[in-house]
Design a protein around this motif. Sequence first.
Motif, PDB file in Angstrom:
ATOM      1  N   LYS A  41       0.882  -1.149  -0.386  1.00 26.01           N
ATOM      2  CA  LYS A  41      -0.333  -0.294   0.072  1.00 26.01           C
ATOM      3  C   LYS A  41       0.685   1.294   0.633  1.00 26.01           C
ATOM      4  N   ARG A  42       0.144   2.240  -0.634  1.00 26.01           N
ATOM      5  CA  ARG A  42       0.998   3.468  -0.311  1.00 26.01           C
ATOM      6  C   ARG A  42       0.729   4.145   0.436  1.00 26.01           C
ATOM      7  N   ARG A  43       1.166   4.810   1.264  1.00 29.69           N
ATOM      8  CA  ARG A  43       1.799   5.901   2.805  1.00 29.69           C
ATOM      9  C   ARG A  43       2.410   6.977   2.746  1.00 29.69           C
ATOM     10  N   PHE A  44       1.684   8.010   2.868  1.00 21.83           N
ATOM     11  CA  PHE A  44       2.724   9.426   3.193  1.00 21.83           C
ATOM     12  C   PHE A  44       4.076   8.807   2.442  1.00 21.83           C
ATOM     13  N   GLY A  45       3.561   8.343   0.904  1.00 21.72           N
ATOM     14  CA  GLY A  45       4.985   8.480   0.179  1.00 21.72           C
ATOM     15  C   GLY A  45       5.975   7.027  -0.514  1.00 21.72           C
ATOM     16  N   ARG A  46       5.251   6.524   0.659  1.00 20.68           N
ATOM     17  CA  ARG A  46       6.265   5.245   0.657  1.00 20.68           C
ATOM     18  C   ARG A  46       4.987   3.373   0.401  1.00 20.68           C
ATOM     19  N   LEU A  47       5.940   3.054   0.198  1.00 19.38           N
ATOM     20  CA  LEU A  47       5.498   1.956  -0.829  1.00 19.38           C
ATOM     21  C   LEU A  47       5.404   1.088   0.455  1.00 19.38           C
ATOM     22  N   ILE A  48       4.412   0.290   1.639  1.00 18.82           N
ATOM     23  CA  ILE A  48       4.769  -0.665   2.759  1.00 18.82           C
ATOM     24  C   ILE A  48       4.434  -2.031   2.524  1.00 18.82           C
ATOM     25  N   ALA A  49       4.783  -2.710   2.780  1.00 15.75           N
ATOM     26  CA  ALA A  49       4.101  -4.371   2.607  1.00 15.75           C
ATOM     27  C   ALA A  49       2.834  -4.762   3.979  1.00 15.75           C
ATOM     28  N   ARG A  50       2.023  -4.748   3.333  1.00 16.01           N
ATOM     29  CA  ARG A  50       0.558  -5.284   3.581  1.00 16.01           C
ATOM     30  C   ARG A  50       0.587  -6.917   4.158  1.00 16.01           C
ATOM     31  N   ASP A  51       1.718  -7.496   3.630  1.00 19.02           N
ATOM     32  CA  ASP A  51       1.250  -9.090   3.278  1.00 19.02           C
ATOM     33  C   ASP A  51       2.678  -9.737   2.906  1.00 19.02           C
ATOM     34  N   PHE A  52       3.385 -10.101   3.776  1.00 18.51           N
ATOM     35  CA  PHE A  52       4.895 -10.366   3.169  1.00 18.51           C
ATOM     36  C   PHE A  52       4.505 -12.158   3.666  1.00 18.51           C
ATOM     37  N   GLU A  53       5.827 -13.222   3.133  1.00 16.29           N
ATOM     38  CA  GLU A  53       6.205 -14.412   3.185  1.00 16.29           C
ATOM     39  C   GLU A  53       7.831 -13.901   3.536  1.00 16.29           C
ATOM     40  N   LEU A  54       8.088 -14.965   4.717  1.00 16.10           N
ATOM     41  CA  LEU A  54       9.412 -15.067   5.596  1.00 16.10           C
ATOM     42  C   LEU A  54       9.763 -16.069   4.488  1.00 16.10           C
ATOM     43  N   LEU A  55      11.261 -16.339   4.218  1.00 19.80           N
ATOM     44  CA  LEU A  55      11.921 -16.787   2.841  1.00 19.80           C
ATOM     45  C   LEU A  55      12.889 -17.939   3.644  1.00 19.80           C
ATOM     46  N   GLU A  56      13.896 -16.351   4.636  1.00 23.20           N
ATOM     47  CA  GLU A  56      14.735 -17.479   5.068  1.00 23.20           C
ATOM     48  C   GLU A  56      15.126 -16.203   6.220  1.00 23.20           C
ATOM     49  N   PRO A  57      15.094 -16.308   7.362  1.00 22.33           N
ATOM     50  CA  PRO A  57      14.868 -15.407   8.139  1.00 22.33           C
ATOM     51  C   PRO A  57      16.801 -15.433   8.353  1.00 22.33           C
ATOM     52  N   SER A  58      16.713 -14.160   9.607  1.00 20.18           N
ATOM     53  CA  SER A  58      17.902 -13.346   9.370  1.00 20.18           C
ATOM     54  C   SER A  58      18.936 -14.332  10.246  1.00 20.18           C
ATOM     55  N   PRO A  59      19.883 -13.712  10.667  1.00 19.66           N
ATOM     56  CA  PRO A  59      20.510 -14.581  11.503  1.00 19.66           C
ATOM     57  C   PRO A  59      20.642 -13.570  12.901  1.00 19.66           C
ATOM     58  N   LEU A  60      20.096 -12.025  12.638  1.00 19.80           N
ATOM     59  CA  LEU A  60      19.361 -11.828  14.044  1.00 19.80           C
ATOM     60  C   LEU A  60      18.075 -11.935  14.745  1.00 19.80           C
ATOM     61  N   ARG A  61      17.669 -12.589  14.231  1.00 19.56           N
ATOM     62  CA  ARG A  61      16.190 -13.240  14.601  1.00 19.56           C
ATOM     63  C   ARG A  61      15.875 -13.478  15.414  1.00 19.56           C
ATOM     64  N   ALA A  62      15.267 -13.756  16.850  1.00 24.80           N
ATOM     65  CA  ALA A  62      15.290 -14.128  17.886  1.00 24.80           C
ATOM     66  C   ALA A  62      13.603 -14.624  18.364  1.00 24.80           C
ATOM     67  N   THR A  63      12.929 -16.028  18.721  1.00 25.16           N
ATOM     68  CA  THR A  63      11.776 -16.388  19.226  1.00 25.16           C
ATOM     69  C   THR A  63      10.580 -14.916  19.863  1.00 25.16           C
ATOM     70  N   PRO A  64       9.907 -14.291  19.295  1.00 23.98           N
ATOM     71  CA  PRO A  64       8.930 -13.841  19.633  1.00 23.98           C
ATOM     72  C   PRO A  64       8.545 -14.800  20.876  1.00 23.98           C
ATOM     73  N   LYS A  65       8.239 -13.586  21.982  1.00 16.76           N
ATOM     74  CA  LYS A  65       7.799 -13.945  23.326  1.00 16.76           C
ATOM     75  C   LYS A  65       6.024 -13.698  23.101  1.00 16.76           C
ATOM     76  N   CYS A  66       5.441 -12.919  22.729  1.00 17.04           N
ATOM     77  CA  CYS A  66       4.367 -12.577  22.949  1.00 17.04           C
ATOM     78  C   CYS A  66       3.313 -12.490  21.370  1.00 17.04           C
ATOM     79  N   GLY A  67       2.316 -13.171  21.634  1.00 14.60           N
ATOM     80  CA  GLY A  67       1.570 -14.104  20.018  1.00 14.60           C
ATOM     81  C   GLY A  67       0.926 -13.471  19.570  1.00 14.60           C
ATOM     82  N   HIS A  68       1.413 -11.958  20.314  1.00 18.09           N
ATOM     83  CA  HIS A  68       0.155 -11.260  19.195  1.00 18.09           C
ATOM     84  C   HIS A  68       1.626 -10.896  18.334  1.00 18.09           C
ATOM     85  N   PHE A  69       2.665 -11.258  18.874  1.00 17.19           N
ATOM     86  CA  PHE A  69       3.658 -10.275  17.250  1.00 17.19           C
ATOM     87  C   PHE A  69       3.134 -10.496  15.916  1.00 17.19           C
TER      88      PHE A  69
END
Length: 420
Positions: A41-69
């Motif tokens: 979607k376009r918002r404030f002049g930027r293209l922002i992803a509304r829906d995306f799929e994670l194909l390969e996780p970054s090594p920076l990632r951690a398991t979120p603690k909250c189920g609403h994340f």
Amino acid sequence: MLKGRIETLSDDGLGLLHAGNKTVHVPFAYPGDSVRVKSTKRRFGRLIARDFELLEPSPLRATPKCGHFGKCGGCLWQGMKYKEQLKLKAELFERITGISAETRGSPRIWGFRNVSNFIVTTAGIGLKEYGNPLGVVGLSECPVFSKRTRGYLRALRTFLAETGLRPWDLKRKAGDVHYLQVREGKFMGEVMVNLIAHVRPSEEVLEAFVDYFSFADSIYWSVKRDERDDPRGEPLHVSGEELIRERIGNVTYFIHPNSFFQTNSYALELLLRAVEGFADGEKVLDLYSGVGTFGVYLAKRGFSVEGIEVNSFAVEMANRNAELNGVSATFRVGRAEEARIGDYDTAIVDPPRRGLKEAGELLVKRGVERIVYVSCNPRAFKLDYENHLAKAYRVEGAILVDMFPHTPHVEAVVELVREG
């Protein structure tokens, strides 16, 4: 459909996907993630992803603690390792301001928030959905706020069911109850509950309200007279103590429903120590002093403090905090832009998000030797410095204190020393 690897972040902490001649801002994505963006979607002049799929996780990632994340707008970075969060906050701050700063992490990264504003709507009770002004995530937990969140929300839902009070309709802008604000004194163990509603309660409703929230030390009902979507109203003290207390180090603060108080009690002492470390001399001007968070702390350490704040209620609370702690600090009502700045050694400034603006020019003219600038908005600081303060001051040091784990935000304390 766009596919690629996130290489860096935007200044506001969104992953940037460069695909051909397009740049897509991807929320909840981090450097090193390989993603496929399905819609934008376009918002404030930027293209922002509304829906995306994670194909390969970054090594920076951690398991979120909250189920609403991933849906809730509260924690954009909860899927990232905490040490990586701190590195990226320092990088973003330096990118925006050009200043390299030491970063001090929060002593606790779960259960650290001392206040939460739960929105009460026909779409759900909880927190706003990221990127959707009409979307609400119906919460069952909030690990960054409190282990008692389930109990708070259970009491609210049962109270609404019994009384028949209507949740707020965000589209129609109609209803009875709009927010439930809960404050916790993390070190004092005291709880304040404040219901923000568009109606005045009957005696019967008030009695039920007190019954359901009898665990609270202080209970308020605030009457909201406008349709703005914010947790503000005219507070009516219903039951318990008028104020709750929080203790940071050896300083105790009173907290009222209308008080602004830093949201992370555990990291607040780190912030106060950073300010103290940059302050010099004997006389301190606390500009935008609020409820005296900085001024009272510094007075406890021997500084003579005068605070100036435009909000008269905040000034009343600051003077009560000074009296509570038995310190030499005086707070008065005034606009920062019109303050009569006398013979001070250090000025502490913690301006609103828009920054100092005209008050910056006043500080330049009046000759305070040292400024300690506190800000959670690096862009505002940069503008203030480049447009005003750089005429007379140089940056001598800077410390970042992470008051906001799992978000891109950070609190900066910058030491400015007068030249010439």
